[in-house]
Write a protein that holds these residues in place. Structure first.
Motif, PDB file in Angstrom:
ATOM      1  N   SER A  43       0.823  -1.352  -0.083  1.00 37.01           N
ATOM      2  CA  SER A  43       0.122   0.476   0.365  1.00 37.01           C
ATOM      3  C   SER A  43       0.959   1.309  -0.015  1.00 37.01           C
ATOM      4  O   SER A  43       0.020   2.600   0.062  1.00 37.01           O
ATOM      5  CB  SER A  43      -0.413  -0.209   1.334  1.00 37.01           C
ATOM      6  N   SER A  44       2.171   0.590   0.231  1.00 42.45           N
ATOM      7  CA  SER A  44       3.096   2.403  -0.425  1.00 42.45           C
ATOM      8  C   SER A  44       4.174   1.723  -0.893  1.00 42.45           C
ATOM      9  O   SER A  44       4.566   0.621  -0.968  1.00 42.45           O
ATOM     10  CB  SER A  44       3.362   2.576   1.481  1.00 42.45           C
ATOM     11  N   HIS A  45       5.294   2.614  -0.967  1.00 46.47           N
ATOM     12  CA  HIS A  45       6.620   2.738  -1.412  1.00 46.47           C
ATOM     13  C   HIS A  45       7.663   2.319  -0.242  1.00 46.47           C
ATOM     14  O   HIS A  45       8.041   3.649   0.324  1.00 46.47           O
ATOM     15  CB  HIS A  45       7.231   3.838  -2.655  1.00 46.47           C
ATOM     16  N   TYR A  46       8.138   1.516   0.059  1.00 48.64           N
ATOM     17  CA  TYR A  46       9.514   1.661   0.415  1.00 48.64           C
ATOM     18  C   TYR A  46      10.926   0.993  -0.590  1.00 48.64           C
ATOM     19  O   TYR A  46      10.841   0.376  -1.264  1.00 48.64           O
ATOM     20  CB  TYR A  46       9.325   0.172   1.722  1.00 48.64           C
ATOM     21  N   ASP A  47      12.044   1.888   0.001  1.00 46.51           N
ATOM     22  CA  ASP A  47      12.666   1.596  -0.790  1.00 46.51           C
ATOM     23  C   ASP A  47      13.784   0.386  -0.279  1.00 46.51           C
ATOM     24  O   ASP A  47      14.490  -0.418  -0.738  1.00 46.51           O
ATOM     25  CB  ASP A  47      14.164   2.723  -0.489  1.00 46.51           C
ATOM     26  N   VAL A  48      13.407  -0.458   0.844  1.00 47.03           N
ATOM     27  CA  VAL A  48      13.732  -1.605   1.528  1.00 47.03           C
ATOM     28  C   VAL A  48      12.725  -2.200   2.376  1.00 47.03           C
ATOM     29  O   VAL A  48      12.167  -1.430   3.400  1.00 47.03           O
ATOM     30  CB  VAL A  48      15.047  -1.531   2.175  1.00 47.03           C
ATOM     31  N   LEU A  49      12.834  -3.253   2.551  1.00 47.72           N
ATOM     32  CA  LEU A  49      11.718  -4.016   3.764  1.00 47.72           C
ATOM     33  C   LEU A  49      12.651  -4.895   4.103  1.00 47.72           C
ATOM     34  O   LEU A  49      13.844  -5.725   3.817  1.00 47.72           O
ATOM     35  CB  LEU A  49      10.183  -4.757   3.171  1.00 47.72           C
ATOM     36  N   ILE A  50      12.459  -4.984   5.740  1.00 51.57           N
ATOM     37  CA  ILE A  50      12.756  -5.790   6.555  1.00 51.57           C
ATOM     38  C   ILE A  50      12.439  -6.690   7.101  1.00 51.57           C
ATOM     39  O   ILE A  50      11.409  -6.301   7.999  1.00 51.57           O
ATOM     40  CB  ILE A  50      14.148  -5.500   7.600  1.00 51.57           C
ATOM     41  N   LEU A 162      -3.132   8.097   0.401  1.00 50.70           N
ATOM     42  CA  LEU A 162      -2.893   6.682   0.752  1.00 50.70           C
ATOM     43  C   LEU A 162      -4.356   6.106   0.398  1.00 50.70           C
ATOM     44  O   LEU A 162      -3.983   4.299   0.113  1.00 50.70           O
ATOM     45  CB  LEU A 162      -2.225   6.811   2.046  1.00 50.70           C
ATOM     46  N   LEU A 163      -5.083   6.876   0.758  1.00 52.96           N
ATOM     47  CA  LEU A 163      -6.698   5.961  -0.273  1.00 52.96           C
ATOM     48  C   LEU A 163      -6.805   5.697  -1.187  1.00 52.96           C
ATOM     49  O   LEU A 163      -8.036   4.381  -1.360  1.00 52.96           O
ATOM     50  CB  LEU A 163      -7.568   7.067   0.324  1.00 52.96           C
ATOM     51  N   LEU A 164      -6.540   6.256  -1.711  1.00 52.01           N
ATOM     52  CA  LEU A 164      -6.689   6.242  -3.544  1.00 52.01           C
ATOM     53  C   LEU A 164      -5.646   4.984  -4.065  1.00 52.01           C
ATOM     54  O   LEU A 164      -6.318   3.949  -5.170  1.00 52.01           O
ATOM     55  CB  LEU A 164      -5.382   7.147  -4.081  1.00 52.01           C
ATOM     56  N   GLN A 165      -4.669   4.769  -3.221  1.00 50.81           N
ATOM     57  CA  GLN A 165      -3.986   3.119  -3.541  1.00 50.81           C
ATOM     58  C   GLN A 165      -5.100   2.012  -3.249  1.00 50.81           C
ATOM     59  O   GLN A 165      -4.550   0.675  -3.130  1.00 50.81           O
ATOM     60  CB  GLN A 165      -2.538   3.555  -2.600  1.00 50.81           C
ATOM     61  N   ASN A 166      -5.331   2.797  -2.227  1.00 46.91           N
ATOM     62  CA  ASN A 166      -6.630   1.853  -1.409  1.00 46.91           C
ATOM     63  C   ASN A 166      -7.856   1.738  -1.414  1.00 46.91           C
ATOM     64  O   ASN A 166      -8.284   1.395  -1.032  1.00 46.91           O
ATOM     65  CB  ASN A 166      -6.071   1.253  -0.012  1.00 46.91           C
ATOM     66  N   ARG A 167      -8.310   2.036  -2.512  1.00 48.92           N
ATOM     67  CA  ARG A 167      -9.386   2.270  -2.563  1.00 48.92           C
ATOM     68  C   ARG A 167     -10.893   1.298  -2.483  1.00 48.92           C
ATOM     69  O   ARG A 167      -9.992  -0.119  -3.468  1.00 48.92           O
ATOM     70  CB  ARG A 167      -9.928   3.386  -4.137  1.00 48.92           C
ATOM     71  N   GLY A 168     -11.456   1.030  -2.133  1.00 51.39           N
ATOM     72  CA  GLY A 168     -12.368  -0.151  -1.490  1.00 51.39           C
ATOM     73  C   GLY A 168     -12.193  -0.415  -0.860  1.00 51.39           C
ATOM     74  O   GLY A 168     -13.046  -1.274  -0.405  1.00 51.39           O
ATOM     75  N   GLN A 169     -11.165  -0.400  -0.085  1.00 51.67           N
ATOM     76  CA  GLN A 169     -11.287  -0.269   1.204  1.00 51.67           C
ATOM     77  C   GLN A 169     -11.193   0.072   2.289  1.00 51.67           C
ATOM     78  O   GLN A 169     -11.178   1.797   2.167  1.00 51.67           O
ATOM     79  CB  GLN A 169      -9.601  -1.536   1.292  1.00 51.67           C
ATOM     80  N   VAL A 170     -11.883  -0.270   3.728  1.00 49.85           N
ATOM     81  CA  VAL A 170     -11.662   0.912   5.012  1.00 49.85           C
ATOM     82  C   VAL A 170     -10.121   0.451   6.057  1.00 49.85           C
ATOM     83  O   VAL A 170     -10.559   0.011   5.809  1.00 49.85           O
ATOM     84  CB  VAL A 170     -12.777  -0.069   5.985  1.00 49.85           C
ATOM     85  N   LEU A 171      -9.608   2.065   5.994  1.00 42.80           N
ATOM     86  CA  LEU A 171      -8.550   2.476   6.352  1.00 42.80           C
ATOM     87  C   LEU A 171      -8.698   2.992   7.970  1.00 42.80           C
ATOM     88  O   LEU A 171      -9.252   3.855   8.363  1.00 42.80           O
ATOM     89  CB  LEU A 171      -7.609   2.967   6.136  1.00 42.80           C
ATOM     90  N   PRO A 172      -8.655   2.230   8.713  1.00 42.80           N
ATOM     91  CA  PRO A 172      -9.164   2.621  10.257  1.00 42.80           C
ATOM     92  C   PRO A 172      -7.750   3.970  10.464  1.00 42.80           C
ATOM     93  O   PRO A 172      -7.122   3.874   9.854  1.00 42.80           O
ATOM     94  CB  PRO A 172      -8.390   1.337  11.162  1.00 42.80           C
ATOM     95  N   GLY A 217     -17.114   4.971  13.241  1.00 44.12           N
ATOM     96  CA  GLY A 217     -16.188   4.130  14.398  1.00 44.12           C
ATOM     97  C   GLY A 217     -15.149   3.688  13.444  1.00 44.12           C
ATOM     98  O   GLY A 217     -14.573   2.355  14.566  1.00 44.12           O
ATOM     99  N   VAL A 218     -14.536   3.923  12.637  1.00 41.35           N
ATOM    100  CA  VAL A 218     -13.786   2.648  12.104  1.00 41.35           C
ATOM    101  C   VAL A 218     -13.119   3.818  11.038  1.00 41.35           C
ATOM    102  O   VAL A 218     -11.802   3.928  12.014  1.00 41.35           O
ATOM    103  CB  VAL A 218     -14.387   1.525  10.949  1.00 41.35           C
ATOM    104  N   GLY A 219     -13.139   4.715  10.271  1.00 34.42           N
ATOM    105  CA  GLY A 219     -12.331   5.472   9.791  1.00 34.42           C
ATOM    106  C   GLY A 219     -12.695   5.701   8.496  1.00 34.42           C
ATOM    107  O   GLY A 219     -14.211   6.682   8.476  1.00 34.42           O
ATOM    108  N   TYR A 220     -11.626   5.848   7.148  1.00 37.44           N
ATOM    109  CA  TYR A 220     -12.485   6.590   5.737  1.00 37.44           C
ATOM    110  C   TYR A 220     -11.936   5.258   4.613  1.00 37.44           C
ATOM    111  O   TYR A 220     -10.993   4.547   4.692  1.00 37.44           O
ATOM    112  CB  TYR A 220     -11.112   7.604   6.046  1.00 37.44           C
ATOM    113  N   LYS A 221     -12.827   6.321   3.873  1.00 34.64           N
ATOM    114  CA  LYS A 221     -12.177   5.005   1.805  1.00 34.64           C
ATOM    115  C   LYS A 221     -12.770   5.486   1.525  1.00 34.64           C
ATOM    116  O   LYS A 221     -13.516   6.589   1.239  1.00 34.64           O
ATOM    117  CB  LYS A 221     -13.561   3.347   1.833  1.00 34.64           C
ATOM    118  N   ILE A 222     -12.575   5.105   0.126  1.00 31.45           N
ATOM    119  CA  ILE A 222     -12.712   5.587  -1.527  1.00 31.45           C
ATOM    120  C   ILE A 222     -13.155   4.542  -2.195  1.00 31.45           C
ATOM    121  O   ILE A 222     -12.127   3.660  -2.335  1.00 31.45           O
ATOM    122  CB  ILE A 222     -11.621   6.735  -1.957  1.00 31.45           C
ATOM    123  N   GLU A 223     -14.045   4.507  -2.669  1.00 31.31           N
ATOM    124  CA  GLU A 223     -15.012   2.915  -3.366  1.00 31.31           C
ATOM    125  C   GLU A 223     -14.149   3.782  -5.033  1.00 31.31           C
ATOM    126  O   GLU A 223     -13.149   4.553  -4.710  1.00 31.31           O
ATOM    127  CB  GLU A 223     -16.332   3.707  -4.165  1.00 31.31           C
TER     128      GLU A 223
END
Length: 224
Positions: A43-50, A162-172, A217-223
């Motif tokens: 859901s985001s960009h990272y240079d390195v995953l550890i 962040l919301l556009l990258q995860n559209r359709g999902q409710v982000l707490p 009671g949860v968060g936000y989303k974009i369809e």
């Protein structure tokens, strides 16, 4: 540099995160479970995953293998206490680019990270995000519809991206707070609500006030 650290050992995770931030100046997101590591990395960009080898809800090897199967091309460093040749082969075969055995010195970890980033094989994040008739520029942090454009603040941009990258999902709210302000930030979820209010005012100028939906009671989303 953005780093995702997945380590379920609280003391070690806190120490690594602190040293990466204070000694190297990196931006670090720290998660403690495999499923969270997968979600953050997609859901985001990272240079390195550890990734720690042993984690609840998905080992580092399982997360690594899943990401590679789905086409993830970024740098992945595996941390583990397993030091047999067979274990190393399993980790590398799962798609890890490097392998560091515990215990290790923080300077060696930093050197491994620098070596991975010099390879410059991380995927390029698209400069623009297109959603219906809106275009969000990651370079200028401008939002436009082809007729007009509006400058977003850094927090407004991060939230919308962040919301556009995860559209359709409710982000707490808690997850949004961690992703944008950081786990150590001295702010409350009310800060998110205030940022949403400001962002909606700008969306309203495009006739898109209701684009950003509140889930009570949860968060936000974009369809989708």
């Amino acid at each position: 540099m953005n780093i995702l650290l997945a380590e379920d050992d609280l003391k070690l995770g806190e120490l690594i995160g602190y040293m990466l931030k204070k000694k190297a100046g990196y931006q670090v997101d720290w998660v403690k479970e495999g499923e969270d590591a997968y979600f953050y990395s997609t859901s985001s960009h990272y240079d390195v995953l550890i990734l720690d080898w042993m984690m609840p809800n998905g080992t580092g090897v399982e997360v690594c293998r899943r990401l590679r199967k789905e086409g993830y091309a970024g740098a992945i460093l595996m941390l583990t206490a397993k030091d047999s040749v067979e274990d190393r082969i399993n980790g590398l075969d799962a798609g890890a680019d490097d392998y560091l055995i515990k215990p290790f010195e923080i300077d060696e970890l930093l050197a491994r990270i620098r070596a991975l980033t010099r390879r410059n094989f991380a995927p390029i994040v698209e400069d623009e995000v297109h959603y219906r008739d809106l275009v969000l520029s990651r370079i200028s942090q401008m939002l436009s519809d082809g007729n007009k454009e509006i400058q977003l603040s850094p927090r407004e941009f991060q939230l919308l991206d962040l919301l556009l990258q995860n559209r359709g999902q409710v982000l707490p709210r808690e997850l949004i707070l961690e992703r944008i302000w950081g786990v150590d930030a001295d702010v409350s979820t009310k800060t998110i609500d205030a940022t949403v209010k400001l962002l909606r005012k700008k969306l309203d100028s495009f006739g898109k006030y209701d684009l950003l939906q509140s889930i009570r009671g949860v968060g936000y989303k974009i369809e989708n």
